[in-house]
Design a protein around this motif. Structure first.
Motif, PDB file in Angstrom:
ATOM      1  N   VAL A 124      32.558 -17.914  -2.676  1.00  0.00           N
ATOM      2  CA  VAL A 124      30.891 -18.531  -2.510  1.00  0.00           C
ATOM      3  C   VAL A 124      30.513 -18.235  -3.749  1.00  0.00           C
ATOM      4  CG1 VAL A 124      30.985 -18.176   0.230  1.00  0.00           C
ATOM      5  CG2 VAL A 124      29.446 -17.077  -1.497  1.00  0.00           C
ATOM      6  N   ASN A 125      28.969 -19.067  -3.406  1.00  0.00           N
ATOM      7  CA  ASN A 125      28.191 -20.076  -5.238  1.00  0.00           C
ATOM      8  C   ASN A 125      27.554 -18.193  -4.869  1.00  0.00           C
ATOM      9  OD1 ASN A 125      28.868 -22.045  -3.438  1.00  0.00           O
ATOM     10  ND2 ASN A 125      27.994 -22.390  -5.744  1.00  0.00           N
ATOM     11  N   GLY A 126      27.530 -18.182  -6.409  1.00  0.00           N
ATOM     12  CA  GLY A 126      26.652 -17.448  -7.032  1.00  0.00           C
ATOM     13  C   GLY A 126      27.146 -15.968  -7.248  1.00  0.00           C
ATOM     14  N   VAL A 127      28.474 -15.922  -6.147  1.00  0.00           N
ATOM     15  CA  VAL A 127      29.124 -13.948  -6.142  1.00  0.00           C
ATOM     16  C   VAL A 127      29.198 -13.494  -7.585  1.00  0.00           C
ATOM     17  CG1 VAL A 127      29.626 -14.537  -4.001  1.00  0.00           C
ATOM     18  CG2 VAL A 127      31.188 -15.096  -5.304  1.00  0.00           C
ATOM     19  N   GLY A 128      29.511 -14.454  -8.393  1.00  0.00           N
ATOM     20  CA  GLY A 128      29.379 -13.558 -10.378  1.00  0.00           C
ATOM     21  C   GLY A 128      30.788 -13.874 -10.348  1.00  0.00           C
ATOM     22  N   THR A 130      32.432 -16.507 -12.243  1.00  0.00           N
ATOM     23  CA  THR A 130      32.498 -16.850 -13.317  1.00  0.00           C
ATOM     24  C   THR A 130      32.952 -15.946 -14.286  1.00  0.00           C
ATOM     25  OG1 THR A 130      31.943 -19.423 -13.042  1.00  0.00           O
ATOM     26  CG2 THR A 130      31.714 -18.299 -15.424  1.00  0.00           C
ATOM     27  N   THR A 131      31.572 -14.826 -13.896  1.00  0.00           N
ATOM     28  CA  THR A 131      31.115 -13.673 -14.822  1.00  0.00           C
ATOM     29  C   THR A 131      32.032 -12.787 -15.003  1.00  0.00           C
ATOM     30  OG1 THR A 131      29.126 -13.621 -14.717  1.00  0.00           O
ATOM     31  CG2 THR A 131      29.312 -12.281 -14.883  1.00  0.00           C
ATOM     32  N   LYS A 135      34.413 -11.299 -18.155  1.00  0.00           N
ATOM     33  CA  LYS A 135      34.660  -9.718 -17.631  1.00  0.00           C
ATOM     34  C   LYS A 135      36.507  -9.703 -18.079  1.00  0.00           C
ATOM     35  CE  LYS A 135      30.206  -8.726 -15.440  1.00  0.00           C
ATOM     36  NZ  LYS A 135      29.646  -7.917 -14.839  1.00  0.00           N
ATOM     37  N   ASP A 153      36.298 -25.066 -11.404  1.00  0.00           N
ATOM     38  CA  ASP A 153      35.505 -25.247 -10.602  1.00  0.00           C
ATOM     39  C   ASP A 153      34.950 -26.607 -11.357  1.00  0.00           C
ATOM     40  OD1 ASP A 153      32.954 -25.563  -9.861  1.00  0.00           O
ATOM     41  OD2 ASP A 153      32.236 -23.979 -10.016  1.00  0.00           O
ATOM     42  N   GLN A 162      29.505 -22.548 -18.185  1.00  0.00           N
ATOM     43  CA  GLN A 162      29.073 -21.162 -18.090  1.00  0.00           C
ATOM     44  C   GLN A 162      30.619 -21.247 -18.275  1.00  0.00           C
ATOM     45  OE1 GLN A 162      27.879 -20.588 -14.534  1.00  0.00           O
ATOM     46  NE2 GLN A 162      27.829 -18.143 -15.435  1.00  0.00           N
ATOM     47  N   THR A 269      31.275  -6.961  -6.548  1.00  0.00           N
ATOM     48  CA  THR A 269      29.926  -7.123  -8.334  1.00  0.00           C
ATOM     49  C   THR A 269      28.192  -6.504  -7.932  1.00  0.00           C
ATOM     50  OG1 THR A 269      29.303  -9.302  -7.955  1.00  0.00           O
ATOM     51  CG2 THR A 269      31.161  -9.109  -9.243  1.00  0.00           C
ATOM     52  N   ASP A 272      25.312  -2.618  -9.956  1.00  0.00           N
ATOM     53  CA  ASP A 272      23.961  -1.562  -9.953  1.00  0.00           C
ATOM     54  C   ASP A 272      22.629  -3.159  -9.299  1.00  0.00           C
ATOM     55  OD1 ASP A 272      25.239  -4.845 -11.248  1.00  0.00           O
ATOM     56  OD2 ASP A 272      23.064  -4.577 -12.216  1.00  0.00           O
ATOM     57  N   GLY A 295      31.629  -4.200 -10.569  1.00  0.00           N
ATOM     58  CA  GLY A 295      31.212  -5.081 -11.484  1.00  0.00           C
ATOM     59  C   GLY A 295      29.748  -4.702 -11.435  1.00  0.00           C
ATOM     60  N   VAL A 296      29.274  -4.008 -12.691  1.00  0.00           N
ATOM     61  CA  VAL A 296      28.254  -2.851 -12.555  1.00  0.00           C
ATOM     62  C   VAL A 296      26.862  -3.186 -13.728  1.00  0.00           C
ATOM     63  CG1 VAL A 296      29.466  -1.296 -11.704  1.00  0.00           C
ATOM     64  CG2 VAL A 296      29.830  -1.522 -13.551  1.00  0.00           C
TER      65      VAL A 296
HETATM   66  N1  LIG Z   1      23.880  -7.328 -12.334  1.00  0.00           N
HETATM   67  C1  LIG Z   1      24.545  -7.475 -12.047  1.00  0.00           C
HETATM   68  N2  LIG Z   1      24.614  -9.694 -12.655  1.00  0.00           N
HETATM   69  C2  LIG Z   1      26.327  -9.738 -12.024  1.00  0.00           C
HETATM   70  C3  LIG Z   1      27.060  -9.415 -12.108  1.00  0.00           C
HETATM   71  N3  LIG Z   1      28.189 -10.197 -11.900  1.00  0.00           N
HETATM   72  C4  LIG Z   1      27.543 -11.260 -11.990  1.00  0.00           C
HETATM   73  N4  LIG Z   1      26.465 -10.930 -11.374  1.00  0.00           N
HETATM   74  C5  LIG Z   1      25.409 -12.442 -11.784  1.00  0.00           C
HETATM   75  O1  LIG Z   1      25.142 -13.526 -10.714  1.00  0.00           O
HETATM   76  C6  LIG Z   1      24.488 -14.215 -11.670  1.00  0.00           C
HETATM   77  C7  LIG Z   1      25.656 -15.489 -10.994  1.00  0.00           C
HETATM   78  O2  LIG Z   1      27.487 -15.335 -11.337  1.00  0.00           O
HETATM   79  P1  LIG Z   1      28.091 -16.195 -11.674  1.00  0.00           P
HETATM   80  O3  LIG Z   1      29.007 -15.669 -12.659  1.00  0.00           O
HETATM   81  O4  LIG Z   1      27.800 -17.265 -12.569  1.00  0.00           O
HETATM   82  O5  LIG Z   1      29.084 -16.469 -10.055  1.00  0.00           O
HETATM   83  P2  LIG Z   1      29.469 -17.659  -9.710  1.00  0.00           P
HETATM   84  O6  LIG Z   1      30.050 -17.388  -8.487  1.00  0.00           O
HETATM   85  O7  LIG Z   1      30.107 -18.038 -10.966  1.00  0.00           O
HETATM   86  O8  LIG Z   1      28.314 -19.303  -9.240  1.00  0.00           O
HETATM   87  P3  LIG Z   1      28.504 -20.177  -9.136  1.00  0.00           P
HETATM   88  O9  LIG Z   1      29.121 -20.944 -10.516  1.00  0.00           O
HETATM   89  O10 LIG Z   1      27.465 -21.434  -8.658  1.00  0.00           O
HETATM   90  O11 LIG Z   1      29.312 -20.217  -7.381  1.00  0.00           O
HETATM   91  C8  LIG Z   1      23.853 -14.794 -12.923  1.00  0.00           C
HETATM   92  O12 LIG Z   1      23.329 -13.990 -13.384  1.00  0.00           O
HETATM   93  C9  LIG Z   1      25.561 -13.110 -13.551  1.00  0.00           C
HETATM   94  O13 LIG Z   1      24.946 -12.811 -15.026  1.00  0.00           O
HETATM   95  C10 LIG Z   1      27.047  -7.897 -11.955  1.00  0.00           C
HETATM   96  O14 LIG Z   1      28.493  -7.011 -12.079  1.00  0.00           O
HETATM   97  N5  LIG Z   1      25.513  -6.857 -11.759  1.00  0.00           N
END
Ligand SMILES: Nc1nc2c(ncn2[C@@H]2O[C@H](COP(=O)(O)OP(=O)(O)OP(=O)(O)O)[C@@H](O)[C@H]2O)c(=O)[nH]1
Ligand SMILES: [Mg+2]
Length: 317
Positions: A124-128, A130-131, A135, A153, A162, A269, A272, A295-296
């Motif tokens: 779902v949205n924003g879970v991390g 792409t990040t 990594k 996406d 991103q 994720t 931390d 994810g830490v």
């Molecule tokens: N502290 C912390 N922040 C994280 C971690 N993984 C991701 N983030 C943060 O979470 C936020 C959302 O991460 P994204 O990778 O954009 O998440 P996404 O699932 O791709 O989001 P959408 O594309 O909007 O669906 C960003 O600000 C990341 O930096 C983690 O392990 N620790």
């Protein structure tokens, strides 16, 4: 118990220790309240411990299993001191998790017999998502693999950008189209490009739409079907990313998502900066799908291969 004899890189351990700091501080302050004035593990201590585990997001089912194990131990040993509770918890939770298929790996590895190995990332949205992809690309590249990213996406322009930022940062190729284009078409292009470049790993980003939307299943099925026109058995791994800082909500997401599509591995994720790290223990105990990564932190190196022994060792120390 030789679980903890395995030696992990001290650097990795340090990052994990630091990442779990909040969870640990919160857990131990609750634990010390739970045993205050008590020298022996008795029924009252067990009741309190149950509450500590549940409120530490371990989850009710897993908590009950842990309590049962400790009860058995109390019945066996005549005297269990509360000063040992920590060590006992560490051992019993590790023993419980040894029955799951989560967290066996220690390295970022991909099966050698799939080339390219296709990894589709959902959640779902924003879970991390792409990040985590950024990594992972970094780790696979570091391990000498040729990586290609696919920006499927296409929901928001920012999402594509991103992923581009991560591709530039890691210095790996990315396949992208315009915002609003068909995700399946991007996935198709990515696989074709990966095959022609003789790549080792393909990682496909997908839109974080709500798990309860009816079209999720159809959309992901379509992406898979179209990928299979290029590589018959793709995707080889469907990685569901869960935000650990949401605690019990992550459980719910996992339940709903796995009902909507076939998920083959999990990443948790944002461990931390949250006190909800215990959620990983519950998730790895309760889902048949293995937790592969955690994810830490936000940095490029802040993704770890989840190893349950290392995790439990860090958490209860
Ligand atoms: N502290 C912390 N922040 C994280 C971690 N993984 C991701 N983030 C943060 O979470 C936020 C959302 O991460 P994204 O990778 O954009 O998440 P996404 O699932 O791709 O989001 P959408 O594309 O909007 O669906 C960003 O600000 C990341 O930096 C983690 O392990 N620790
Ligand atoms: Mg994203």
């Amino acid at each position: 118990m030789n679980f903890f004899k395995k030696i992990f890189s001290s650097e990795k351990k340090e990052t994990l220790d630091k990442g779990l700091e909040k969870s640990k501080t919160s857990f131990f302050s609750k634990l010390s309240k739970a045993v205050a004035g008590k020298s022996k593990v008795d029924d009252e201590v067990l009741d309190n411990l149950e509450e500590v585990l549940v409120t530490s997001d371990v989850g009710v089912n897993t908590t009950l299993k842990v309590i049962e194990r400790i009860e058995d131990r109390v019945a066996r040993d005549k005297y269990l001191g509360t000063d040992e509770l920590n060590k006992i918890l560490r051992e019993e939770i590790a023993a419980l998790l040894s029955e799951t298929n989560s967290g066996e790996a220690t390295e970022f590895e991909i099966p050698a017999d799939k080339k390219p190995y296709v990894l589709m990332v959902v959640g779902v949205n924003g879970v991390g998502k792409t990040t985590t992809i950024g990594k992972l690309a970094y780790q696979f590249k570091k391990a000498g693999k040729k990586v290609v990213l696919g920006a499927a996406d296409t929901f928001r322009a920012a999402a594509i950008d991103q992923l581009q930022v991560w591709a530039d940062r890691v210095d790996v190729p990315i396949v992208r189209q315009n915002m609003g284009s068909d995700p399946a078409s991007v996935a198709f292009d990515t696989l074709q490009s990966a095959v022609s470049q003789d790549a080792d790993v393909v990682i496909i980003d997908t839109a974080g739409r709500l798990h309860n939307k009816v079209n999720l299943m159809n959309e992901l099925s379509k992406v898979k079907r179209v990928m299979q026109k290029v590589i018959g058995d793709a995707p080889h791994d469907v990685l569901l990313v869960l935000d650990g800082s949401t605690g019990q909500n992550a459980f719910e997401q996992a339940k709903q998502f796995t009902a909507a599509t076939e998920v083959t591995s999990l990443a948790v994720t944002k461990l931390d900066g949250t006190a909800k790290g215990g959620v990983v223990i519950g998730i790895s105990d309760q889902f048949k799908i293995p937790v592969k990564y955690i994810g830490v932190g936000e940095g490029i190196e802040d993704l770890q291969v989840f190893n349950k022994y290392e995790f439990v060792d860090s958490f209860f120390k």
